[in-house]
Write a protein that holds these residues in place. Structure first.
Motif, PDB file in Angstrom:
ATOM      1  N   VAL A  16       0.846  -1.200   0.000  1.00  0.00           N
ATOM      2  CA  VAL A  16       0.000   0.000   0.000  1.00  0.00           C
ATOM      3  C   VAL A  16       0.879   1.248   0.000  1.00  0.00           C
ATOM      4  N   ARG A  17       1.919   1.238   0.817  1.00  0.00           N
ATOM      5  CA  ARG A  17       2.841   2.395   0.872  1.00  0.00           C
ATOM      6  C   ARG A  17       3.551   2.595  -0.467  1.00  0.00           C
ATOM      7  N   ASN A  18       4.009   1.483  -1.075  1.00  0.00           N
ATOM      8  CA  ASN A  18       4.708   1.598  -2.358  1.00  0.00           C
ATOM      9  C   ASN A  18       3.795   2.152  -3.443  1.00  0.00           C
ATOM     10  N   ARG A  19       2.555   1.697  -3.469  1.00  0.00           N
ATOM     11  CA  ARG A  19       1.611   2.196  -4.470  1.00  0.00           C
ATOM     12  C   ARG A  19       1.407   3.704  -4.281  1.00  0.00           C
ATOM     13  N   ALA A  20       1.250   4.125  -3.034  1.00  0.00           N
ATOM     14  CA  ALA A  20       1.064   5.553  -2.750  1.00  0.00           C
ATOM     15  C   ALA A  20       2.304   6.349  -3.153  1.00  0.00           C
ATOM     16  N   ARG A  21       3.496   5.818  -2.864  1.00  0.00           N
ATOM     17  CA  ARG A  21       4.745   6.512  -3.247  1.00  0.00           C
ATOM     18  C   ARG A  21       4.859   6.630  -4.762  1.00  0.00           C
ATOM     19  N   VAL A  22       4.521   5.546  -5.451  1.00  0.00           N
ATOM     20  CA  VAL A  22       4.596   5.574  -6.917  1.00  0.00           C
ATOM     21  C   VAL A  22       3.596   6.586  -7.470  1.00  0.00           C
ATOM     22  N   ALA A  23       2.368   6.576  -6.959  1.00  0.00           N
ATOM     23  CA  ALA A  23       1.349   7.510  -7.442  1.00  0.00           C
ATOM     24  C   ALA A  23       1.775   8.953  -7.185  1.00  0.00           C
ATOM     25  N   GLU A  24       2.312   9.225  -6.009  1.00  0.00           N
ATOM     26  CA  GLU A  24       2.781  10.579  -5.677  1.00  0.00           C
ATOM     27  C   GLU A  24       3.928  10.999  -6.590  1.00  0.00           C
ATOM     28  N   ALA A  25       4.880  10.087  -6.789  1.00  0.00           N
ATOM     29  CA  ALA A  25       6.018  10.389  -7.660  1.00  0.00           C
ATOM     30  C   ALA A  25       5.548  10.631  -9.091  1.00  0.00           C
ATOM     31  N   ALA A  26       4.620   9.815  -9.558  1.00  0.00           N
ATOM     32  CA  ALA A  26       4.104   9.979 -10.920  1.00  0.00           C
ATOM     33  C   ALA A  26       3.419  11.331 -11.070  1.00  0.00           C
ATOM     34  N   TYR A  27       2.650  11.708 -10.070  1.00  0.00           N
ATOM     35  CA  TYR A  27       1.965  13.000 -10.086  1.00  0.00           C
ATOM     36  C   TYR A  27       2.974  14.131 -10.278  1.00  0.00           C
ATOM     37  N   ASP A  28       4.059  14.073  -9.525  1.00  0.00           N
ATOM     38  CA  ASP A  28       5.086  15.118  -9.599  1.00  0.00           C
ATOM     39  C   ASP A  28       5.871  15.069 -10.912  1.00  0.00           C
ATOM     40  N   VAL A  29       6.300  13.876 -11.318  1.00  0.00           N
ATOM     41  CA  VAL A  29       7.120  13.738 -12.523  1.00  0.00           C
ATOM     42  C   VAL A  29       6.346  14.160 -13.770  1.00  0.00           C
ATOM     43  N   TYR A  30       5.101  13.702 -13.895  1.00  0.00           N
ATOM     44  CA  TYR A  30       4.331  14.070 -15.080  1.00  0.00           C
ATOM     45  C   TYR A  30       3.953  15.548 -15.075  1.00  0.00           C
ATOM     46  N   ALA A  31       3.762  16.128 -13.898  1.00  0.00           N
ATOM     47  CA  ALA A  31       3.496  17.569 -13.823  1.00  0.00           C
ATOM     48  C   ALA A  31       4.698  18.352 -14.330  1.00  0.00           C
ATOM     49  N   GLU A  32       5.889  17.911 -13.950  1.00  0.00           N
ATOM     50  CA  GLU A  32       7.112  18.612 -14.346  1.00  0.00           C
ATOM     51  C   GLU A  32       7.476  18.395 -15.810  1.00  0.00           C
ATOM     52  N   GLN A  33       7.295  17.156 -16.291  1.00  0.00           N
ATOM     53  CA  GLN A  33       7.845  16.795 -17.588  1.00  0.00           C
ATOM     54  C   GLN A  33       6.810  16.466 -18.651  1.00  0.00           C
ATOM     55  N   GLY A  34       5.548  16.342 -18.274  1.00  0.00           N
ATOM     56  CA  GLY A  34       4.513  16.009 -19.243  1.00  0.00           C
ATOM     57  C   GLY A  34       4.534  14.542 -19.624  1.00  0.00           C
ATOM     58  N   LEU A  35       3.833  14.233 -20.701  1.00  0.00           N
ATOM     59  CA  LEU A  35       3.667  12.846 -21.128  1.00  0.00           C
ATOM     60  C   LEU A  35       4.965  12.171 -21.536  1.00  0.00           C
ATOM     61  N   GLY A  36       5.984  12.938 -21.850  1.00  0.00           N
ATOM     62  CA  GLY A  36       7.258  12.361 -22.267  1.00  0.00           C
ATOM     63  C   GLY A  36       8.041  11.715 -21.142  1.00  0.00           C
ATOM     64  N   ALA A  37       7.634  11.937 -19.909  1.00  0.00           N
ATOM     65  CA  ALA A  37       8.339  11.330 -18.779  1.00  0.00           C
ATOM     66  C   ALA A  37       8.216   9.809 -18.857  1.00  0.00           C
ATOM     67  N   THR A  38       9.229   9.129 -18.370  1.00  0.00           N
ATOM     68  CA  THR A  38       9.250   7.665 -18.456  1.00  0.00           C
ATOM     69  C   THR A  38       8.882   7.024 -17.122  1.00  0.00           C
ATOM     70  N   VAL A  39       8.515   5.761 -17.210  1.00  0.00           N
ATOM     71  CA  VAL A  39       8.232   4.985 -16.002  1.00  0.00           C
ATOM     72  C   VAL A  39       9.500   4.887 -15.153  1.00  0.00           C
ATOM     73  N   ALA A  40      10.653   4.782 -15.790  1.00  0.00           N
ATOM     74  CA  ALA A  40      11.919   4.721 -15.047  1.00  0.00           C
ATOM     75  C   ALA A  40      12.123   5.989 -14.222  1.00  0.00           C
ATOM     76  N   GLN A  41      11.747   7.145 -14.758  1.00  0.00           N
ATOM     77  CA  GLN A  41      11.874   8.392 -13.998  1.00  0.00           C
ATOM     78  C   GLN A  41      10.920   8.399 -12.803  1.00  0.00           C
ATOM     79  N   VAL A  42       9.729   7.859 -12.999  1.00  0.00           N
ATOM     80  CA  VAL A  42       8.769   7.760 -11.892  1.00  0.00           C
ATOM     81  C   VAL A  42       9.312   6.832 -10.823  1.00  0.00           C
ATOM     82  N   ALA A  43       9.838   5.686 -11.236  1.00  0.00           N
ATOM     83  CA  ALA A  43      10.391   4.718 -10.282  1.00  0.00           C
ATOM     84  C   ALA A  43      11.541   5.329  -9.491  1.00  0.00           C
ATOM     85  N   ALA A  44      12.424   6.034 -10.188  1.00  0.00           N
ATOM     86  CA  ALA A  44      13.555   6.664  -9.504  1.00  0.00           C
ATOM     87  C   ALA A  44      13.070   7.688  -8.485  1.00  0.00           C
TER      88      ALA A  44
END
Length: 189
Positions: A16-44
């Motif tokens: 549950v914590r990992n899913r929340a961390r991934v969702a939060e990271a994705a929210y931030d990464v895609y906001a900053e970089q748009g659709l071109g951001a990669t899953v690897a960037q979200v994971a990092a």
């Protein structure tokens, strides 16, 4: 005699914590970089491996749906609070706030302009549209906005201006605020 189906197990706390961390990271990464951001960037950003991201979100589209639904739900709460707090000037206050969010979140503009969305994301987008329509109808009823202005007119003006600013890669807050005021001037009674 039939055997009872095994009870569904609740997800583990770390899952549950990992899913929340991934969702939060994705929210931030895609906001900053748009659709071109990669899953690897979200994971990092989340501090997990790619496999953890894909365990929770089997495709990039699933991850994007999560981010889009979350943004729309967050924005709907913002709009609902503003509509409740200030009945008279809600639309006039929402326009600059929306432009500011679009300025700082490259992914959002794509979501708002998208034609076909996941059903959950589409429901969230429709809820957001209903609130904006409510603000528009109030502004028309109060004599602030011309009576012939439709939601479609407002969408074209906002998304058109924001889309052009983003394409020009012009993220100067003063310029975005100016365009919010130009949109307001265009629809004002």
């Amino acid at each position: 005699m039939t055997e009872d189906a095994p009870a569904a197990r609740a997800p583990r706390a770390d899952s549950v914590r990992n899913r929340a961390r991934v969702a939060e990271a994705a929210y931030d990464v895609y906001a900053e970089q748009g659709l071109g951001a990669t899953v690897a960037q979200v994971a990092a950003r989340a501090g997990v491996g790619n496999a953890t991201v894909f365990r929770h979100f089997p495709t990039k589209a699933d991850l994007l749906d999560e981010v889009a639904a979350r943004w729309l739900q967050d924005w709907a709460r913002v709009m609902d609070r503003r509509l409740s707090a200030t009945a008279h000037d809600a639309l006039a206050e929402l326009l600059p706030a929306l432009f500011e969010r679009l300025r700082t979140d490259r992914f959002t503009l794509d979501v708002l302009r998208a034609g076909s969305l996941h059903p959950e994301v589409e429901r969230a987008r429709q809820a957001t549209q209903r609130l904006f329509l409510q603000a528009l109808e109030r502004a028309i009823a109060d004599g602030q906005v011309r009576p012939d202005v439709t939601y479609a007119d407002l969408a074209v003006l906002v998304l058109g201006a924001a889309g052009q600013l983003a394409e020009f890669e012009d993220f100067d807050p003063d310029r975005w605020r100016r365009h919010a005021l130009l949109v307001w001037s265009a629809i004002r009674a």
